[in-house]
Design a protein around this motif. Structure first.
Motif, PDB file in Angstrom:
ATOM      1  N   LYS A 101       0.807  -1.223   0.000  1.00  0.00           N
ATOM      2  CA  LYS A 101       0.000   0.000   0.000  1.00  0.00           C
ATOM      3  C   LYS A 101       0.836   1.268   0.000  1.00  0.00           C
ATOM      4  O   LYS A 101       0.485   2.268  -0.644  1.00  0.00           O
ATOM      5  CB  LYS A 101      -0.968   0.002   1.176  1.00  0.00           C
ATOM      6  N   GLU A 102       1.956   1.262   0.723  1.00  0.00           N
ATOM      7  CA  GLU A 102       2.796   2.453   0.769  1.00  0.00           C
ATOM      8  C   GLU A 102       3.458   2.700  -0.594  1.00  0.00           C
ATOM      9  O   GLU A 102       3.606   3.841  -1.029  1.00  0.00           O
ATOM     10  CB  GLU A 102       3.867   2.318   1.852  1.00  0.00           C
ATOM     11  N   GLN A 103       3.825   1.621  -1.277  1.00  0.00           N
ATOM     12  CA  GLN A 103       4.417   1.764  -2.601  1.00  0.00           C
ATOM     13  C   GLN A 103       3.424   2.364  -3.591  1.00  0.00           C
ATOM     14  O   GLN A 103       3.793   3.184  -4.430  1.00  0.00           O
ATOM     15  CB  GLN A 103       4.905   0.406  -3.122  1.00  0.00           C
ATOM     16  N   ILE A 104       2.162   1.953  -3.486  1.00  0.00           N
ATOM     17  CA  ILE A 104       1.150   2.463  -4.409  1.00  0.00           C
ATOM     18  C   ILE A 104       0.961   3.966  -4.219  1.00  0.00           C
ATOM     19  O   ILE A 104       0.824   4.720  -5.186  1.00  0.00           O
ATOM     20  CB  ILE A 104      -0.185   1.723  -4.217  1.00  0.00           C
ATOM     21  N   LEU A 105       0.966   4.415  -2.964  1.00  0.00           N
ATOM     22  CA  LEU A 105       0.858   5.848  -2.709  1.00  0.00           C
ATOM     23  C   LEU A 105       2.052   6.593  -3.297  1.00  0.00           C
ATOM     24  O   LEU A 105       1.886   7.612  -3.977  1.00  0.00           O
ATOM     25  CB  LEU A 105       0.772   6.106  -1.200  1.00  0.00           C
ATOM     26  N   ILE A 106       3.254   6.087  -3.047  1.00  0.00           N
ATOM     27  CA  ILE A 106       4.467   6.714  -3.585  1.00  0.00           C
ATOM     28  C   ILE A 106       4.435   6.712  -5.102  1.00  0.00           C
ATOM     29  O   ILE A 106       4.794   7.704  -5.760  1.00  0.00           O
ATOM     30  CB  ILE A 106       5.717   5.979  -3.077  1.00  0.00           C
ATOM     31  N   LEU A 107       3.982   5.610  -5.673  1.00  0.00           N
ATOM     32  CA  LEU A 107       3.925   5.496  -7.130  1.00  0.00           C
ATOM     33  C   LEU A 107       2.980   6.536  -7.727  1.00  0.00           C
ATOM     34  O   LEU A 107       3.304   7.188  -8.725  1.00  0.00           O
ATOM     35  CB  LEU A 107       3.455   4.091  -7.502  1.00  0.00           C
ATOM     36  N   PHE A 181       0.034   5.757   3.850  1.00  0.00           N
ATOM     37  CA  PHE A 181      -1.186   5.365   3.151  1.00  0.00           C
ATOM     38  C   PHE A 181      -2.431   5.613   3.997  1.00  0.00           C
ATOM     39  O   PHE A 181      -3.399   6.216   3.536  1.00  0.00           O
ATOM     40  CB  PHE A 181      -1.099   3.879   2.767  1.00  0.00           C
ATOM     41  N   TYR A 182      -2.423   5.142   5.245  1.00  0.00           N
ATOM     42  CA  TYR A 182      -3.621   5.247   6.082  1.00  0.00           C
ATOM     43  C   TYR A 182      -3.977   6.692   6.385  1.00  0.00           C
ATOM     44  O   TYR A 182      -5.152   7.079   6.347  1.00  0.00           O
ATOM     45  CB  TYR A 182      -3.422   4.469   7.385  1.00  0.00           C
ATOM     46  N   GLU A 183      -2.984   7.509   6.684  1.00  0.00           N
ATOM     47  CA  GLU A 183      -3.260   8.916   6.982  1.00  0.00           C
ATOM     48  C   GLU A 183      -3.830   9.624   5.755  1.00  0.00           C
ATOM     49  O   GLU A 183      -4.746  10.445   5.867  1.00  0.00           O
ATOM     50  CB  GLU A 183      -1.981   9.621   7.452  1.00  0.00           C
ATOM     51  N   THR A 184      -3.287   9.308   4.595  1.00  0.00           N
ATOM     52  CA  THR A 184      -3.797   9.902   3.360  1.00  0.00           C
ATOM     53  C   THR A 184      -5.232   9.456   3.099  1.00  0.00           C
ATOM     54  O   THR A 184      -6.088  10.275   2.725  1.00  0.00           O
ATOM     55  CB  THR A 184      -2.903   9.505   2.172  1.00  0.00           C
ATOM     56  N   GLN A 185      -5.510   8.176   3.303  1.00  0.00           N
ATOM     57  CA  GLN A 185      -6.867   7.662   3.102  1.00  0.00           C
ATOM     58  C   GLN A 185      -7.854   8.323   4.067  1.00  0.00           C
ATOM     59  O   GLN A 185      -8.962   8.702   3.688  1.00  0.00           O
ATOM     60  CB  GLN A 185      -6.889   6.150   3.300  1.00  0.00           C
TER      61      GLN A 185
END
Length: 204
Positions: A101-107, A181-185
């Protein structure tokens, strides 16, 4: 007998193998040679499946978008309100099951960065078509909600564009503020909920 290679599957495998590279080095700094090495194929093989690096980037997001669409379709029900459907549309929880999930956000942040410095128009055209799908879905939902008297909206186009602009801006803010990821969501859900609630309040 030689093994028959599924071209679509191989194309996806090569694209997905490059995610970690793009996240660690950035899209612009990642070479085709590095992508080939990561995917365990020869450099020439890459060009059998992709014209250029941009096609690899877009294939990754096509895969992620398709999986998100399928997950969304499984989550929604006929009894859901329009507001609930919109919030589910922006629920990316399946990323933690299918990907890092963190990679997807960075991507996604790298995708947006590439669009901002794009001189070829390739990234801009792709992502504008991508956000156009968001626009169509949101505006149709808001129209449906208005017709069902769930919302009271004076300008559907303005509200739709506001939601999309917030989504783009949140990606930049999450990068600048080092959000996970969670904070952004959570921030995404909170602000879209707020915007939609302004349309459900009774007019004085």
């Amino acid at each position: 007998m030689a093994r028959i290679i599924d071209k679509d599957e191989k194309r996806c495998d090569i694209a997905l193998a490059s995610i970690k590279l793009f996240c660690e080095k950035g899209i612009q700094q990642t070479s085709i040679d590095e992508i080939a090495k990561s995917a365990g194929v020869a450099k020439g093989t890459i060009y059998l499946y992709f014209k250029n690096k941009e096609e690899i980037v877009f294939t990754i997001w096509d895969i992620i978008s398709q999986q998100h669409h399928e997950a969304f379709q499984q989550r929604i029900t006929e009894n859901m309100s329009t507001k609930e459907k919109i919030l589910e549309y922006f629920n990316f929880s399946e990323c933690q099951e299918e990907f890092d999930k963190e990679q997807i956000l960075i991507l996604f942040q790298h995708f947006v960065s590439s669009m901002l410095i794009d001189k070829t128009q390739l990234y801009t055209d792709y992502f504008e078509s991508f956000f156009q799908k968001d626009y169509d879905f949101i505006s149709n939902c808001l129209l449906e909600g208005t017709q069902k008297s769930e919302f009271s909206i004076d300008n559907i186009d303005m509200l739709t564009n506001t939601i999309i602009m917030f989504l783009k801006g949140l990606l930049v803010k999450s990068k600048a503020s080092n959000m996970g990821f969670y904070e952004t969501q959570i921030n995404l859900n909170k602000h879209i909920t707020y915007l939609l609630e302004q349309c459900t309040k009774e007019k004085l």
